[in-house]
Design a protein around this motif. Sequence first.
Motif, PDB file in Angstrom:
ATOM      1  N   ASP A 293       0.775  -1.089   0.014  1.00  7.42           N
ATOM      2  CA  ASP A 293       0.074   0.104   0.026  1.00  7.42           C
ATOM      3  C   ASP A 293       0.804   1.411   0.017  1.00  7.42           C
ATOM      4  O   ASP A 293       0.774   2.344  -0.692  1.00  7.42           O
ATOM      5  CB  ASP A 293      -0.951  -0.062   1.373  1.00  7.42           C
ATOM      6  N   LEU A 294       1.964   1.259   0.840  1.00 11.53           N
ATOM      7  CA  LEU A 294       2.611   2.425   1.036  1.00 11.53           C
ATOM      8  C   LEU A 294       3.558   2.709  -0.274  1.00 11.53           C
ATOM      9  O   LEU A 294       3.564   3.779  -0.541  1.00 11.53           O
ATOM     10  CB  LEU A 294       3.986   2.248   2.092  1.00 11.53           C
ATOM     11  N   ASP A 295       3.772   1.661  -1.017  1.00 13.90           N
ATOM     12  CA  ASP A 295       4.443   1.710  -2.382  1.00 13.90           C
ATOM     13  C   ASP A 295       3.367   2.748  -3.086  1.00 13.90           C
ATOM     14  O   ASP A 295       3.754   3.495  -4.068  1.00 13.90           O
ATOM     15  CB  ASP A 295       4.996   0.562  -3.002  1.00 13.90           C
ATOM     16  N   GLU A 296       2.406   2.074  -3.231  1.00 17.93           N
ATOM     17  CA  GLU A 296       1.233   2.678  -4.141  1.00 17.93           C
ATOM     18  C   GLU A 296       0.998   4.141  -3.725  1.00 17.93           C
ATOM     19  O   GLU A 296       1.172   5.012  -4.556  1.00 17.93           O
ATOM     20  CB  GLU A 296      -0.069   1.918  -4.075  1.00 17.93           C
ATOM     21  N   PHE A 297       0.859   4.439  -2.589  1.00 12.15           N
ATOM     22  CA  PHE A 297       0.759   5.809  -2.109  1.00 12.15           C
ATOM     23  C   PHE A 297       1.962   6.645  -2.480  1.00 12.15           C
ATOM     24  O   PHE A 297       1.578   7.889  -3.054  1.00 12.15           O
ATOM     25  CB  PHE A 297       0.580   5.896  -0.590  1.00 12.15           C
ATOM     26  N   LYS A 298       3.240   6.080  -2.351  1.00 10.51           N
ATOM     27  CA  LYS A 298       4.274   7.072  -2.808  1.00 10.51           C
ATOM     28  C   LYS A 298       4.134   7.033  -4.475  1.00 10.51           C
ATOM     29  O   LYS A 298       4.313   8.184  -4.918  1.00 10.51           O
ATOM     30  CB  LYS A 298       5.521   5.781  -2.531  1.00 10.51           C
ATOM     31  N   ALA A 299       4.002   6.018  -5.128  1.00 11.11           N
ATOM     32  CA  ALA A 299       3.636   6.109  -6.289  1.00 11.11           C
ATOM     33  C   ALA A 299       2.521   7.142  -6.960  1.00 11.11           C
ATOM     34  O   ALA A 299       3.287   8.117  -7.655  1.00 11.11           O
ATOM     35  CB  ALA A 299       3.336   4.801  -7.125  1.00 11.11           C
ATOM     36  N   THR A 300       1.796   7.190  -6.200  1.00 11.04           N
ATOM     37  CA  THR A 300       0.559   8.337  -6.288  1.00 11.04           C
ATOM     38  C   THR A 300       1.279   9.720  -6.125  1.00 11.04           C
ATOM     39  O   THR A 300       1.214  10.611  -6.830  1.00 11.04           O
ATOM     40  CB  THR A 300      -0.687   7.944  -5.610  1.00 11.04           C
ATOM     41  N   TYR A 301       1.998   9.662  -5.187  1.00 10.63           N
ATOM     42  CA  TYR A 301       2.292  11.014  -4.511  1.00 10.63           C
ATOM     43  C   TYR A 301       3.585  11.511  -5.715  1.00 10.63           C
ATOM     44  O   TYR A 301       3.579  12.807  -5.852  1.00 10.63           O
ATOM     45  CB  TYR A 301       3.332  10.705  -3.185  1.00 10.63           C
ATOM     46  N   PHE A 302       4.367  10.701  -6.011  1.00 17.33           N
ATOM     47  CA  PHE A 302       5.244  11.046  -7.125  1.00 17.33           C
ATOM     48  C   PHE A 302       4.681  11.467  -8.522  1.00 17.33           C
ATOM     49  O   PHE A 302       5.214  12.462  -9.046  1.00 17.33           O
ATOM     50  CB  PHE A 302       6.351  10.126  -7.311  1.00 17.33           C
ATOM     51  N   ASP A 303       3.586  10.698  -8.856  1.00 20.73           N
ATOM     52  CA  ASP A 303       2.797  11.239  -9.897  1.00 20.73           C
ATOM     53  C   ASP A 303       2.405  12.612  -9.561  1.00 20.73           C
ATOM     54  O   ASP A 303       2.562  13.303 -10.374  1.00 20.73           O
ATOM     55  CB  ASP A 303       1.519  10.534 -10.202  1.00 20.73           C
ATOM     56  N   GLU A 304       1.961  12.931  -8.652  1.00 22.83           N
ATOM     57  CA  GLU A 304       1.409  14.167  -8.303  1.00 22.83           C
ATOM     58  C   GLU A 304       2.372  15.215  -8.284  1.00 22.83           C
ATOM     59  O   GLU A 304       2.250  16.315  -8.902  1.00 22.83           O
ATOM     60  CB  GLU A 304       0.663  14.232  -6.880  1.00 22.83           C
ATOM     61  N   CYS A 305       3.568  15.077  -7.629  1.00 24.16           N
ATOM     62  CA  CYS A 305       4.629  15.784  -7.748  1.00 24.16           C
ATOM     63  C   CYS A 305       5.051  16.204  -8.869  1.00 24.16           C
ATOM     64  O   CYS A 305       5.385  17.433  -9.488  1.00 24.16           O
ATOM     65  CB  CYS A 305       5.983  14.906  -7.005  1.00 24.16           C
ATOM     66  N   SER A 306       5.137  15.121  -9.923  1.00 25.55           N
ATOM     67  CA  SER A 306       5.582  15.528 -11.274  1.00 25.55           C
ATOM     68  C   SER A 306       4.626  16.714 -12.025  1.00 25.55           C
ATOM     69  O   SER A 306       4.975  17.536 -12.554  1.00 25.55           O
ATOM     70  CB  SER A 306       5.800  14.439 -12.045  1.00 25.55           C
ATOM     71  N   GLU A 307       3.265  16.311 -11.643  1.00 28.13           N
ATOM     72  CA  GLU A 307       2.248  17.454 -12.008  1.00 28.13           C
ATOM     73  C   GLU A 307       2.591  18.688 -11.440  1.00 28.13           C
ATOM     74  O   GLU A 307       2.250  19.732 -12.051  1.00 28.13           O
ATOM     75  CB  GLU A 307       0.783  16.973 -11.680  1.00 28.13           C
ATOM     76  N   LEU A 308       2.730  18.466 -10.066  1.00 27.34           N
ATOM     77  CA  LEU A 308       2.866  19.807  -9.555  1.00 27.34           C
ATOM     78  C   LEU A 308       4.029  20.747 -10.100  1.00 27.34           C
ATOM     79  O   LEU A 308       4.391  21.965  -9.957  1.00 27.34           O
ATOM     80  CB  LEU A 308       3.077  19.721  -7.886  1.00 27.34           C
ATOM     81  N   LEU A 309       5.211  19.776 -10.027  1.00 24.92           N
ATOM     82  CA  LEU A 309       6.520  20.387 -10.569  1.00 24.92           C
ATOM     83  C   LEU A 309       6.063  21.413 -12.064  1.00 24.92           C
ATOM     84  O   LEU A 309       6.724  22.603 -12.133  1.00 24.92           O
ATOM     85  CB  LEU A 309       7.492  19.508 -10.594  1.00 24.92           C
ATOM     86  N   THR A 310       5.452  20.511 -13.118  1.00 22.77           N
ATOM     87  CA  THR A 310       5.375  21.138 -14.200  1.00 22.77           C
ATOM     88  C   THR A 310       4.377  22.200 -13.950  1.00 22.77           C
ATOM     89  O   THR A 310       4.669  23.325 -14.516  1.00 22.77           O
ATOM     90  CB  THR A 310       4.273  20.026 -14.758  1.00 22.77           C
ATOM     91  N   GLU A 311       3.351  22.281 -12.895  1.00 23.50           N
ATOM     92  CA  GLU A 311       2.719  23.377 -12.561  1.00 23.50           C
ATOM     93  C   GLU A 311       3.584  24.649 -12.390  1.00 23.50           C
ATOM     94  O   GLU A 311       3.470  25.828 -12.799  1.00 23.50           O
ATOM     95  CB  GLU A 311       1.334  23.045 -11.811  1.00 23.50           C
ATOM     96  N   LEU A 312       4.702  24.028 -11.612  1.00 26.33           N
ATOM     97  CA  LEU A 312       5.471  25.364 -10.989  1.00 26.33           C
ATOM     98  C   LEU A 312       6.112  25.839 -12.266  1.00 26.33           C
ATOM     99  O   LEU A 312       6.255  27.120 -12.325  1.00 26.33           O
ATOM    100  CB  LEU A 312       6.252  24.443  -9.941  1.00 26.33           C
ATOM    101  N   GLU A 313       6.588  25.050 -13.054  1.00 26.54           N
ATOM    102  CA  GLU A 313       7.293  25.740 -14.219  1.00 26.54           C
ATOM    103  C   GLU A 313       6.429  26.400 -15.067  1.00 26.54           C
ATOM    104  O   GLU A 313       7.013  27.828 -15.367  1.00 26.54           O
ATOM    105  CB  GLU A 313       7.882  24.586 -15.235  1.00 26.54           C
TER     106      GLU A 313
END
Lengths: 780, 164
Positions: A3-23
């Motif tokens: 479960d934790l890995d899945e959450f992490k994967a989701t988190y990293f997905d979101e991070c890349s979206e957020l980083l894109t948004e930051l750019e």
Amino acid sequence: MSDLDEFKATYFDECSELLTELEEQFAAIEAGERDADRLNAVFRAIHSIKGGAGAFGFSALVGFAHAYETLLDYVRDGRIEMSDDVVTLCIRANDIVADHVSAARTGEVLPAEYGLDEKARFDALARGESIEDEDENGEPLEEFDFEFTPVMVNLDAVGPSDAFEMGDAFDLDDAFDSAPLQAEVGHWEINFTPHRALYARANDPLLLFRELAALGDMHVRAVLRDIPPLAEFEPFDVYCSWEISLVSASVTEALIREVFEFVEGDCDIVIAQVGDVPMAQPKPVFVEPEVEAVVEIEEPPADLLALADDEVADLLSLVSELTTTPTAEPLPDVLADPVQDIFDEAPVMSFAELAASIPPPPPKPAPVAPVRAMAPASDSEESTGRSVGVQSIRVDLDKVDRVVNMVSELVITQSMLTQQMDEALRAKYTELVRGLEVLAQTTRGLQDSVMAIRAQPVKSVFSRMPRLVRELSSQTGKKIRLETVGENTEIDKTVIEQLSDPLTHMIRNSADHGIESPEKRVAMGKSETGTVRLSAEQSGGNILIAVEDDGAGINRERVLQLARDKGIVAPDVQPTDEQIDQLIFAPGFSTAEALSDISGRGVGMDVVLSNIKKIGGSVHVRSWTGKGTRMTLRLPLTLAVLDVMLVKVGPSPYVVPLSSIVETIQCSRASFERVPSGGQVLQVRGEYVQVIDLATRFGMASEHASESRFVVLCEAEGNSKVALIVDDIIGQQQVVIKSLEENFERVDGIAGGTILGDGNVALIVDVQGLKTNVVHKSAA
Amino acid sequence: MMMEALSLRDDMADNSAASAQNSLQLIAFSIGEQTYGVEITTVREIRAWNGATPLPNTREFVRGVINLRGTIVPIFDLRARFGDGQTSPTKNHVVVVMSVGDKWVGLLVDAVSDILTVSKDDIHNVPEGNSIDTELLNGIVTHDNRMVGLIDLHAVISGVRAES
């Protein structure tokens, strides 16, 4: 996957979206759009990244993000001006956050000093403007910081207000830059007692306070009286609560409740509206949420009356500045003596409410701004905020791929059925024919819709490039500006994924070899700053992505010399300029280290070519000496389905992408001419076109007599044409592209394979590859 | 997709029950009088020859590609690979589909003859020499007085491009 890995994967997905948004946000901010919305979006993104990082224990990331957030907070408060320097620092900070995220993702450990400089600058900036250093030390997340500076807090020295029974309270007023307003007027009194669960869910009271502060003038007092002696201290328990007084005109209880919406159940909140009562009661009185504790003001308190008109005016303009809530009822006219008249007319309103309904005296009513200009803190709220009007779901790409594959198979079956209806059957079963036509249409529609699901704007790749250019710029000491055009052009997700590497290589190439040093540019009469232009546009069934620079252009002599040295071009062959430019993609051309110091091109460009070919695209380069270079990628809109013409070469079926076909001509009618080298050219409307006999080229014996053969005139890159001789033309159809390389390897002249209605494999002709190979062939 | 291979392995379960890690199960197939074998775990499927689409600019032992349930799989003519000229395939010829690394490839052979259990100790090195056999075989096993060459799949599928 746990479960934790899945959450992490989701988190990293979101991070890349957020980083894109930051750019994206910073691209706009850099362009001068420094409004609150942008800043809030940035704040939200950083906060979301920090929140998740905290949950997973990425402490370095949390520490950095926290310092960054603090700076942003000050900018938002207006304590720090969003100057160019701050923007530059923030952009650098985004890069560092991105690095931290990718380090967290890969488990790599960044050097401890990484980002410390920037962090120190945040702190310096924050200190330079802040009222007291201690401000930040009151924040619960401080312990994540890199450096821990113990701060002595002398509780006795903190002067509790005499109206307040709290010998042990810690005044945080400074953190919120208290306005000269005091609690004498009507206000909201909020007692906020978080439970353990609130912290366990990674919520931060500070953020709630920030949101409250956006609603009006706020005072916060921390109630520390429950803190036990150290011996009894349970580190995970909560001993601190807060008493907040909020002076705001237009705030309703619902608005306050909304702030606490996401921590509801994890805390005790008591909200009371207080008129003339002193600010805090000895004991908090619990008020049911439904009960509106409206205090009637029968007579304005004496000290209130003492407020001179000027002060009221100040106060009102302040309040209307602070409140951004649209007022529901029409605003009353500006009255001669606003305060008194309104008291007369509407005695059952709290002063705070009254204040809201009065426009600031000199100008007209403050423009109605969005209710919550300040950032909503929680993630879920954020996502709803971002996608107003568009509902979306997050789907595993695998699932979409499965649908795409099935649709592809459906397309094959459909074309197989159509193919097998011969003329006799058509005449006989008209209903069936009609049904098949409908099926064909529906299939087409279904396919388009499925492809649309996978389509994404190229923005997600483009947004990574500014960072690359900044890095290259600092590495090479050149001044480079990146321009992006058409970043909303949509393209298949799998194509986008394959784009990142080629684009990186191309831009690096432009920066390394194309753009000259500032001195050289000035000497050549160009502007000091070089421009790299990244553009995307749709052109028929293709997407064209171009990287252009205004640099020196390709040094053709060097390139040709090197190609000759390496045996790529025979000594007796004199390629055209265009062919020379294209040589930088030749396999083998760029592999030798000795080439990396040439002033021309050729570092890693064969990688670009092979990557792009893999996804069914092609690359074309055009260079103008002294003026610049343009590299164009032509990519299919989708990888899955292609409109083709089915032809026969010898005994085998081949398909030619319809998008590249200009026309077909019967051989007998075509006018061929011999050229001295022994090859043939075709004259089409005054233009001479190179002829390739596919049967000869592919080593297939042709059984057909030459007069029944056909010429397929195709367009290759850069509007150049090539004529392919085939034995027969079977028809047009849609095919699903399959990779040859998945189980085999690249075959010259073949772009891939496809499966026909009868289950056989047909090969896709690589028009561009056949044409460019000619130069290399003649060398061999 | 794995059905054939799995059922083959199931059949073998009884025979191989006693065999420890030291034994190897092979699928044996013939090309003319010769017997060759590949480890059973690499075999995915055995199917009858049904033609292949020829690939241009490849050497003669590359027979072309076939459609294996939507995936394009190349077919290698093992006889041609050993330098004996192309097989003239009939419906009775067999394609053994195997996985090599992450790729699937098919070998065109005359017939699949047997499933063999051999001891790893019985595997001999291929005699040194310059022959194609040396390059394409991993070893030689004797089984019932027959010599079985162990195919080195990586070697068999390499060098596919025609020299121009």
